[in-house]
Design a protein around this motif. Sequence first.
Motif, mmCIF file in Angstrom:
data_model
loop_
_atom_site.group_PDB
_atom_site.id
_atom_site.type_symbol
_atom_site.label_atom_id
_atom_site.label_comp_id
_atom_site.label_asym_id
_atom_site.label_seq_id
_atom_site.Cartn_x
_atom_site.Cartn_y
_atom_site.Cartn_z
ATOM 1 N N GLU A 79 46.977 66.662 54.321
ATOM 2 C CA GLU A 79 45.731 67.077 54.856
ATOM 3 C C GLU A 79 44.791 66.727 53.642
ATOM 4 O O GLU A 79 44.603 67.355 52.570
ATOM 5 C CB GLU A 79 45.718 68.530 55.142
ATOM 6 C CG GLU A 79 44.533 68.997 55.982
ATOM 7 C CD GLU A 79 44.942 70.551 56.406
ATOM 8 O OE1 GLU A 79 43.927 71.210 56.065
ATOM 9 O OE2 GLU A 79 45.968 70.988 56.773
ATOM 10 N N ILE A 80 43.595 65.939 54.159
ATOM 11 C CA ILE A 80 42.486 65.515 53.282
ATOM 12 C C ILE A 80 41.220 66.250 54.206
ATOM 13 O O ILE A 80 41.243 66.227 55.122
ATOM 14 C CB ILE A 80 42.325 64.327 52.649
ATOM 15 C CG1 ILE A 80 42.369 63.188 54.259
ATOM 16 C CG2 ILE A 80 43.504 63.683 52.075
ATOM 17 C CD1 ILE A 80 42.145 61.922 53.747
ATOM 18 N N PHE A 81 40.447 66.512 52.918
ATOM 19 C CA PHE A 81 38.943 66.809 53.902
ATOM 20 C C PHE A 81 37.609 66.278 53.196
ATOM 21 O O PHE A 81 37.806 65.808 52.358
ATOM 22 C CB PHE A 81 38.946 68.462 53.535
ATOM 23 C CG PHE A 81 39.045 68.841 52.182
ATOM 24 C CD1 PHE A 81 38.063 69.025 51.258
ATOM 25 C CD2 PHE A 81 40.357 69.120 51.308
ATOM 26 C CE1 PHE A 81 38.139 69.503 49.943
ATOM 27 C CE2 PHE A 81 40.394 69.501 50.149
ATOM 28 C CZ PHE A 81 39.236 69.635 49.228
ATOM 29 N N GLU A 82 36.929 66.423 54.016
ATOM 30 C CA GLU A 82 35.527 66.001 53.800
ATOM 31 C C GLU A 82 35.047 66.375 52.511
ATOM 32 O O GLU A 82 35.199 67.559 52.270
ATOM 33 C CB GLU A 82 34.476 65.943 54.969
ATOM 34 C CG GLU A 82 33.375 65.274 54.598
ATOM 35 C CD GLU A 82 32.385 65.332 55.912
ATOM 36 O OE1 GLU A 82 31.381 64.375 55.931
ATOM 37 O OE2 GLU A 82 32.772 65.747 56.972
ATOM 38 N N GLY A 83 34.436 65.443 51.609
ATOM 39 C CA GLY A 83 33.996 65.607 50.194
ATOM 40 C C GLY A 83 34.963 65.796 49.250
ATOM 41 O O GLY A 83 34.809 65.821 47.892
ATOM 42 N N GLN A 84 36.301 65.995 49.541
ATOM 43 C CA GLN A 84 37.314 65.764 48.659
ATOM 44 C C GLN A 84 37.514 64.526 47.699
ATOM 45 O O GLN A 84 37.158 63.367 48.392
ATOM 46 C CB GLN A 84 38.953 65.875 49.296
ATOM 47 C CG GLN A 84 40.016 65.869 48.311
ATOM 48 C CD GLN A 84 41.167 66.191 49.202
ATOM 49 O OE1 GLN A 84 41.255 66.200 50.348
ATOM 50 N NE2 GLN A 84 42.535 66.236 48.417
ATOM 51 N N VAL A 85 37.647 64.628 46.592
ATOM 52 C CA VAL A 85 37.683 63.363 45.547
ATOM 53 C C VAL A 85 39.009 63.019 45.599
ATOM 54 O O VAL A 85 39.632 63.786 44.786
ATOM 55 C CB VAL A 85 36.641 63.435 44.240
ATOM 56 C CG1 VAL A 85 36.989 62.281 43.361
ATOM 57 C CG2 VAL A 85 35.368 63.963 44.576
ATOM 58 N N LEU A 86 39.368 61.844 45.794
ATOM 59 C CA LEU A 86 40.924 61.163 45.665
ATOM 60 C C LEU A 86 40.681 60.118 44.435
ATOM 61 O O LEU A 86 39.808 59.435 44.375
ATOM 62 C CB LEU A 86 41.298 60.709 46.735
ATOM 63 C CG LEU A 86 41.400 61.403 47.989
ATOM 64 C CD1 LEU A 86 41.761 60.748 49.146
ATOM 65 C CD2 LEU A 86 42.549 62.739 47.663
ATOM 66 N N ARG A 87 41.717 60.100 43.686
ATOM 67 C CA ARG A 87 41.945 58.987 42.844
ATOM 68 C C ARG A 87 42.854 57.856 43.813
ATOM 69 O O ARG A 87 44.056 58.201 44.052
ATOM 70 C CB ARG A 87 42.609 59.596 41.517
ATOM 71 C CG ARG A 87 43.233 58.391 40.857
ATOM 72 C CD ARG A 87 43.705 58.773 39.260
ATOM 73 N NE ARG A 87 45.081 59.024 39.586
ATOM 74 C CZ ARG A 87 46.115 58.436 39.149
ATOM 75 N NH1 ARG A 87 46.126 57.045 38.853
ATOM 76 N NH2 ARG A 87 47.246 58.860 39.155
ATOM 77 N N ILE A 88 42.280 56.789 43.752
ATOM 78 C CA ILE A 88 43.011 55.700 44.430
ATOM 79 C C ILE A 88 43.520 54.770 43.137
ATOM 80 O O ILE A 88 42.775 54.118 42.337
ATOM 81 C CB ILE A 88 41.947 54.928 45.252
ATOM 82 C CG1 ILE A 88 41.118 55.549 46.328
ATOM 83 C CG2 ILE A 88 42.835 53.503 45.739
ATOM 84 C CD1 ILE A 88 42.013 56.063 47.353
ATOM 85 N N PRO A 89 44.746 54.749 42.902
ATOM 86 C CA PRO A 89 45.326 54.086 41.914
ATOM 87 C C PRO A 89 44.843 52.407 41.880
ATOM 88 O O PRO A 89 44.783 52.005 43.059
ATOM 89 C CB PRO A 89 46.815 54.041 41.983
ATOM 90 C CG PRO A 89 46.877 55.561 42.671
ATOM 91 C CD PRO A 89 45.983 55.534 43.635
ATOM 92 N N SER A 90 44.661 51.955 41.043
ATOM 93 C CA SER A 90 44.544 50.471 40.634
ATOM 94 C C SER A 90 45.072 49.534 41.435
ATOM 95 O O SER A 90 46.081 49.507 41.540
ATOM 96 C CB SER A 90 44.402 50.040 39.132
ATOM 97 O OG SER A 90 44.162 48.803 39.063
ATOM 98 N N PRO A 91 44.278 48.872 42.423
ATOM 99 C CA PRO A 91 45.079 47.965 43.353
ATOM 100 C C PRO A 91 45.762 46.829 42.349
ATOM 101 O O PRO A 91 46.814 46.542 42.753
ATOM 102 C CB PRO A 91 43.707 47.053 44.159
ATOM 103 C CG PRO A 91 43.011 48.318 44.191
ATOM 104 C CD PRO A 91 42.885 48.923 42.935
ATOM 105 N N ARG A 92 45.172 46.612 41.345
ATOM 106 C CA ARG A 92 45.748 45.667 40.304
ATOM 107 C C ARG A 92 47.094 46.147 39.849
ATOM 108 O O ARG A 92 48.052 45.594 39.803
ATOM 109 C CB ARG A 92 44.747 45.411 39.140
ATOM 110 C CG ARG A 92 45.360 44.438 38.107
ATOM 111 C CD ARG A 92 44.724 44.759 36.538
ATOM 112 N NE ARG A 92 44.569 46.100 36.335
ATOM 113 C CZ ARG A 92 45.497 47.078 35.870
ATOM 114 N NH1 ARG A 92 46.661 46.601 35.364
ATOM 115 N NH2 ARG A 92 45.213 48.105 35.346
#
Length: 106
Positions: A79-92
């Motif tokens: 469950e994720i919610f609007e305004g939540q900040v996620l770390r997207i691991p580096s695609p590299r």
Amino acid sequence: MTVRIKKTSWLRFGERVSINGVEFWDVVDLPVIPPQPDDIEYTVTGFDRLDLLAERFYRAPQLKWVIMQANGLELEPAEIFEGQVLRIPSPRYVEAQLFRTANIQE
């Protein structure tokens, strides 16, 4: 029995076990995904889903588990919610390094 596991599958971090002739996957020990300088800080909008974010950043919706692991999201569906900040691991990092620690090699 031969089982083909996709390169991006989280099952690569588990082990296949056989007990009394029955094969199954043991508990999968997912890797820690260390912060990288080129990780992406992403603020969730109202229509985001983890599979869509994985498609956007990794071109692979099945890699949503990477985002879940990096953000401590354990339940599926997460469950994720609007305004939540996620770390997207580096695609590299995900492409070049993450699967080097997998139990199953190509």
